[in-house]
Design a protein around this motif. Structure first.
Motif, mmCIF file in Angstrom:
data_model
loop_
_atom_site.group_PDB
_atom_site.id
_atom_site.type_symbol
_atom_site.label_atom_id
_atom_site.label_comp_id
_atom_site.label_asym_id
_atom_site.label_seq_id
_atom_site.Cartn_x
_atom_site.Cartn_y
_atom_site.Cartn_z
ATOM 1 N N ALA A 145 -1.003 12.317 -7.567
ATOM 2 C CA ALA A 145 -0.337 13.112 -6.520
ATOM 3 C C ALA A 145 -0.920 12.780 -5.142
ATOM 4 O O ALA A 145 -0.179 12.673 -4.151
ATOM 5 N N ALA A 146 -2.237 12.605 -5.080
ATOM 6 C CA ALA A 146 -2.866 12.277 -3.795
ATOM 7 C C ALA A 146 -2.439 10.882 -3.327
ATOM 8 O O ALA A 146 -2.272 10.640 -2.127
ATOM 9 N N LEU A 147 -2.249 9.969 -4.264
ATOM 10 C CA LEU A 147 -1.761 8.628 -3.930
ATOM 11 C C LEU A 147 -0.396 8.701 -3.256
ATOM 12 O O LEU A 147 -0.162 8.076 -2.205
ATOM 13 N N ILE A 148 0.518 9.463 -3.845
ATOM 14 C CA ILE A 148 1.857 9.633 -3.266
ATOM 15 C C ILE A 148 1.751 10.274 -1.879
ATOM 16 O O ILE A 148 2.418 9.854 -0.916
ATOM 17 N N ALA B 123 2.764 8.802 1.863
ATOM 18 C CA ALA B 123 3.664 9.565 2.740
ATOM 19 C C ALA B 123 3.035 9.713 4.125
ATOM 20 O O ALA B 123 3.715 9.603 5.152
ATOM 21 N N LEU B 124 1.717 9.939 4.163
ATOM 22 C CA LEU B 124 1.036 10.083 5.454
ATOM 23 C C LEU B 124 1.050 8.767 6.230
ATOM 24 O O LEU B 124 1.320 8.721 7.429
ATOM 25 N N LYS B 125 0.778 7.669 5.518
ATOM 26 C CA LYS B 125 0.714 6.366 6.193
ATOM 27 C C LYS B 125 2.076 5.934 6.722
ATOM 28 O O LYS B 125 2.170 5.298 7.774
ATOM 29 N N GLY C 218 8.106 11.632 3.785
ATOM 30 C CA GLY C 218 7.841 12.320 2.528
ATOM 31 C C GLY C 218 6.719 13.328 2.674
ATOM 32 O O GLY C 218 6.176 13.545 3.757
ATOM 33 N N ASP C 219 6.353 13.945 1.565
ATOM 34 C CA ASP C 219 5.412 15.061 1.549
ATOM 35 C C ASP C 219 3.983 14.538 1.349
ATOM 36 O O ASP C 219 3.653 14.013 0.296
ATOM 37 N N SER C 220 3.159 14.702 2.379
ATOM 38 C CA SER C 220 1.777 14.206 2.285
ATOM 39 C C SER C 220 0.793 15.313 1.907
ATOM 40 O O SER C 220 -0.414 15.103 1.899
ATOM 41 N N SER C 221 1.320 16.487 1.573
ATOM 42 C CA SER C 221 0.415 17.636 1.424
ATOM 43 C C SER C 221 -0.547 17.485 0.247
ATOM 44 O O SER C 221 -1.665 17.994 0.303
ATOM 45 N N PHE C 222 -0.172 16.788 -0.825
ATOM 46 C CA PHE C 222 -1.091 16.635 -1.943
ATOM 47 C C PHE C 222 -2.313 15.798 -1.545
ATOM 48 O O PHE C 222 -3.361 15.901 -2.155
ATOM 49 N N TYR C 223 -2.147 14.947 -0.537
ATOM 50 C CA TYR C 223 -3.293 14.200 -0.032
ATOM 51 C C TYR C 223 -4.068 15.004 1.013
ATOM 52 O O TYR C 223 -5.296 15.007 1.025
ATOM 53 N N PRO D 181 5.950 7.634 -10.215
ATOM 54 C CA PRO D 181 6.911 7.037 -11.145
ATOM 55 C C PRO D 181 6.167 6.290 -12.260
ATOM 56 O O PRO D 181 5.040 5.812 -12.047
ATOM 57 N N GLU D 182 6.807 6.193 -13.419
ATOM 58 C CA GLU D 182 6.162 5.598 -14.600
ATOM 59 C C GLU D 182 5.637 4.182 -14.332
ATOM 60 O O GLU D 182 4.556 3.825 -14.807
ATOM 61 N N GLN D 183 6.354 3.392 -13.539
ATOM 62 C CA GLN D 183 5.909 2.013 -13.324
ATOM 63 C C GLN D 183 4.619 1.926 -12.501
ATOM 64 O O GLN D 183 4.008 0.866 -12.412
ATOM 65 N N ARG D 184 4.190 3.051 -11.939
ATOM 66 C CA ARG D 184 2.933 3.049 -11.182
ATOM 67 C C ARG D 184 1.817 3.777 -11.943
ATOM 68 O O ARG D 184 0.840 4.226 -11.353
#
Lengths: 278, 278
Positions: free
Chosen positions: B146-149, B153-155, B159-164, B218-221
């Motif tokens: 979740a932090a990766l996503i 998003a922040l960079k 999208g939602d960067s809140s998990f990071y 996503p599963e591929q990641r």
């Protein structure tokens, strides 16, 4: 912590230490950070840095009459890590503290070193800088200016630099004095600056007798000795007739708060009073 | 603390926390340092940094089942101090800790921020990463990645960067799990790396079922999710039939120590397992 204090509900952040009551124990916590080029000379030996980092935190504990328990180290890897570790071991052993943990990081740029020290109070209430009372005397445990002489010896590579490089924290004296003092702090940033801080925190005026202050410099450098820091002597106030348990020097008197928080021979000192941290 | 551990008599410096018994209380102490350009993006908002600094330390406490008491801050003044203070207040309030004190310094160069967090144990013995036992199961409290996503998003500002930016520390879950686990730690540096550290500390082999690990990507990641950190999920071992008090995901099994400390679908994983600190 001045910046933070304005914005936080926490207590007495201007003090060097936090006091935390926990069950039957009273914990004393303190944290000092040193940055290369600000708090130590670029290129100064890792052994010296470790000692200074430990001693400055131990001195904060000493001013609370605390007994050290241990430290957490925030260490930025550098070029002389083995030297640093040697100094860390020696200083922790000297002051009777153990390394409990911490964090090690790699980074470029000036090194930043931090230490959190934890101790237990030996006397409650724990002395603070805010307790000075009008009519009480002002004392210091020993001469100021020794670190200044040591610093110059280190910079010129001549003479004895040990008073700068191997600062002492007066833990034994702090524990002995804690039950007797109305206010206490260590003189880490210069006697005049720290005395003014004590006066401000206590809402009193502190009057210092300039010539009564013991100095480690030649007499003509008295003013420098009174404004240089890092000697880690303890500055404290107590009733004038207190039976003090260790050799100390009476250097002044606490008065009702007047127009000036600090008087030196009856006059507010001008110019730089000590080392002002960012 | 690996460098220091070799040179010191203190205990278990590889753990993220120090455990200090004091009278009737057991204290948990931890310190994390974050350096600009290493642990956070240059230019990242002060509010984000404060939250991250607090959350990462609170997560260390969570893994010990500890209740936070307070923090000491080592703060290097920067350009967005007001933002930092806002994030500090918000995060301390969120996690139920108070600012006890610390140190503020001015310096040039990359900013270095440190935080010492102090908590009390809610269960003794305090869980450590060293207690995993062969035959026990391995669980995680929630998805990794979740932090990766959020970081992406922040960079990319989409999208939602809140998990990071607003990492959670699972203090409630840690306290609920502490009496039941044989080993526990937070996944701050990547699941595979942290699981290997647990296996090494416990002198066992940990076998993870790759597809059983819940992921937020996503599963591929999936492989990235298993090696990215900063999700602050709790990774723990317990008897296979333990009645666990919160929703958790069984992801593997503890075995007798074999040739490899970590197996992923039966094979030692190669390549980068996570974020290796300096």
């Amino acid at each position: 912590m001045r910046t933070i204090a304005k914005h936080s509900a926490a207590r007495d952040l201007n003090d060097d230490c936090a006091v935390l009551e926990l069950g039957t124990e009273t914990l004393i916590l303190t944290h000092d950070t040193m940055v290369e080029g600000v708090h130590f000379l670029p290129g100064q030996s890792g052994e010296d840095l470790a000692w200074k980092l430990v001693a400055s935190n131990m001195s904060d504990l000493a001013a609370k009459g605390a007994m050290p328990l241990g430290v957490l180290l925030a260490y930025q890897l550098g070029s002389d890590d083995a030297d640093f570790l040697r100094g860390l071991e020696a200083s922790l052993q000297h002051f009777g503290a153990v390394l409990l943990g911490g964090d090690t990081v790699s980074a470029n740029g000036p090194r930043s070193l931090g230490l959190t020290a934890i101790g237990t109070a030996t006397h409650c209430p724990v002395p603070s800088r805010a307790g000075a009372k009008p009519g009480h005397g002002l004392w210091i445990t020993g001469p100021v200016g020794a670190a200044l002489i040591g610093f110059e010896a280190l910079k010129t590579s001549s003479g004895d630099s040990s008073f700068y490089r191997r600062g002492q924290a007066l833990l034994t004296e702090g524990q002995a004095l804690a039950p007797l003092v109305s206010a206490m702090m260590d003189v880490s940033d210069g006697l005049l600056l720290d005395a003014r801080r004590m006066a401000e925190a206590s809402r009193v005026t502190i009057a210092i007798d300039r010539n009564a202050v013991p100095i480690a410099t030649p007499e003509q450098r008295r003013d420098e000795a009174l404004t240089w820091g890092e000697d880690y002597q303890l500055l404290f106030t107590a009733p004038a007739d207190a039976a003090l348990p260790c050799p100390v020097h009476r250097i002044g008197t606490v008065r009702e708060r007047g127009p000036e928080p600090l008087l030196l021979d009856g006059v507010a000192p001008t110019g730089k009073l000590g080392f002002e941290h960012g």
